[in-house]
Every structure is written in C-alpha cells, then in structure tokens.
Design a protein around this motif. Sequence first.
Motif, short mmCIF file in Angstrom:
data_model
loop_
_atom_site.label_atom_id
_atom_site.label_comp_id
_atom_site.label_asym_id
_atom_site.label_seq_id
_atom_site.Cartn_x
_atom_site.Cartn_y
_atom_site.Cartn_z
N ILE A 3 -30.51 3.99 -11.47
CA ILE A 3 -29.26 4.60 -11.03
C ILE A 3 -28.45 5.14 -12.20
CG2 ILE A 3 -27.08 4.17 -9.80
CD1 ILE A 3 -29.62 4.16 -8.07
N SER A 6 -27.90 8.92 -12.77
CA SER A 6 -28.36 9.69 -11.61
C SER A 6 -27.21 10.48 -10.99
CB SER A 6 -28.96 8.75 -10.54
OG SER A 6 -27.95 7.89 -10.02
N ALA A 8 -25.99 11.32 -7.21
CA ALA A 8 -26.25 10.87 -5.84
C ALA A 8 -25.42 11.63 -4.82
CB ALA A 8 -25.95 9.37 -5.72
N LEU A 25 -22.75 2.73 -6.44
CA LEU A 25 -23.38 3.71 -7.33
C LEU A 25 -22.53 3.94 -8.58
CD1 LEU A 25 -24.52 6.21 -4.59
CD2 LEU A 25 -26.06 4.99 -6.14
N ALA A 30 -23.99 5.63 -12.04
CA ALA A 30 -24.35 6.99 -11.62
C ALA A 30 -23.46 8.00 -12.34
CB ALA A 30 -24.20 7.14 -10.12
N VAL A 33 -21.29 11.12 -8.10
CA VAL A 33 -21.53 10.72 -6.71
C VAL A 33 -20.83 11.71 -5.79
CG1 VAL A 33 -21.23 8.95 -4.94
CG2 VAL A 33 -21.73 8.27 -7.30
N LEU A 73 -30.63 11.63 -6.10
CA LEU A 73 -30.71 10.53 -5.14
C LEU A 73 -29.95 10.91 -3.88
CD1 LEU A 73 -31.25 7.63 -4.17
CD2 LEU A 73 -29.24 6.91 -5.47
#
Length: 235
Positions: A3, A6, A8, A25, A30, A33, A73
């Motif tokens: 994560i 990432s 998302a 997240l 992350a 998001v 993601l």
Amino acid sequence: MKIQGSVALVTGANRGLGSAFARALLAAGAAKVYAAARDPSTITLEGVVPVRLDVTRPDQIEALARELGDVTLLINNAGIGGSGPVLDPMVIDRLHQQFETNAIGPLRMVQAFAPTMATQSSSAVINVISALSWATLPGITGSYSASKAAAWALSNAMRQELKAQGTEVLSLHVAFMDTDMARGVPGPKSSPDEIARLAIAALEAGKSELLADEVTRSVHAGLTAEPPMYLGMLG
C-alpha cells in the motif's frame, strides 16, 4: 501488493466500510486516495480526493477512468441492500438495482481501469462481497444474496483474467458490520475500521480471498456440512 506509495480509488467512500478503507489506506501510506461517491460533497475525510461516481452509470465510469490515469488499487466497495421475499412481485425491480450496483458495477469498474493498472508495476483490485454470497436468509436476503453470489463468481473470473497482466484480485467476504446498511439488524457486528485493516493486510500478504470474521468463516464451513447450510439451515 504494498500500500505504501500506491494510488487507490475507493467506491462508495462517503460512509461505512468505504470511509474506513480510505482512512486505512492513508494510515498505511498510500500516496493518494480517490474517494468516490454519487455526491462528492458528502465526503468529509481530510487527505482524500473526492470524485463523483455512480457505479450504475457507464458514462461516469468511463469518464473517471480517462481522468484518473494513475490508479494502482481499485476497491469496489459501493453496494446496496434491500430485503424481502423473492416471491414478492416487487422483487424484480429490486433485483435489477442490486445486480446493477453489486455485481455489474464492479465488473464495469474493472473493465474500465484494467488498462491503466496493466501499465503499473504493481496493481490490485479488492472486491467487497459478503458472507451472504453463500447463504440466504429466507424471506429476507434472497435478491441481495443472489447479487452477491454473482459478485463472487465475477470476482473469481476477474482474478483469472487479470493474472496475465499482474493485477491481483482479493475477494473480501464479511458478515454484518456496524454501518448504516446493517443498522436495524440484531446481533454482533464487526467494526468497519477493523475489516478495512484486515483486508489491506490480506492484500499485502498476497491472499486471494479473506473471510474476515467468525460468522463468515462459519457460513463458509457450512457449505460442505451435511446437509449443506444453504439448503435451509439458516431458516
């Protein structure tokens, strides 16, 4: 998939498990998001990027996929409930709505975002399904269970078809949670924050399926009981 770093996209992120996923997240590192909801003004969590999305609108899905070219993601969380006997004539309209949101919507999302995720070094999908994909409460969850059973089958198909491009798929099965959808349901309920944390840990561990609570594990075990639970043991 890790994560940390990432990008998302969480559908149905304005409340309940979707909001919990967004919080988890961010806490897990992350880089970005995207929090999707039909009305993005209902998303109040700091640190996320609100976006407009109705998963039953193919035009909105396609437009968002063109706009968000960095997603690694995808969390298909948006869903609707609804209860009643399947012999009620009104169930057909409810069934259409539940299938469009709970099964077809996630499939459309994966179809739209798979090309973007194929370009990433690491990518994944989490499909939020249900313990009720394997069980039906007579007179109550027939149409909902049908839509979630379809979502489970589609999630399994997605996993096989996305394997070639390196995109992982995690199916999350969970029973009742302490959310608006289950507000009137008696009995124990899981914390959505804990379920989100468990799902992220399962994804990072490379799991393909998560049975997130004891009720779900019990329902799953009942599939091979004698007689099988789905033949009416919950009635």
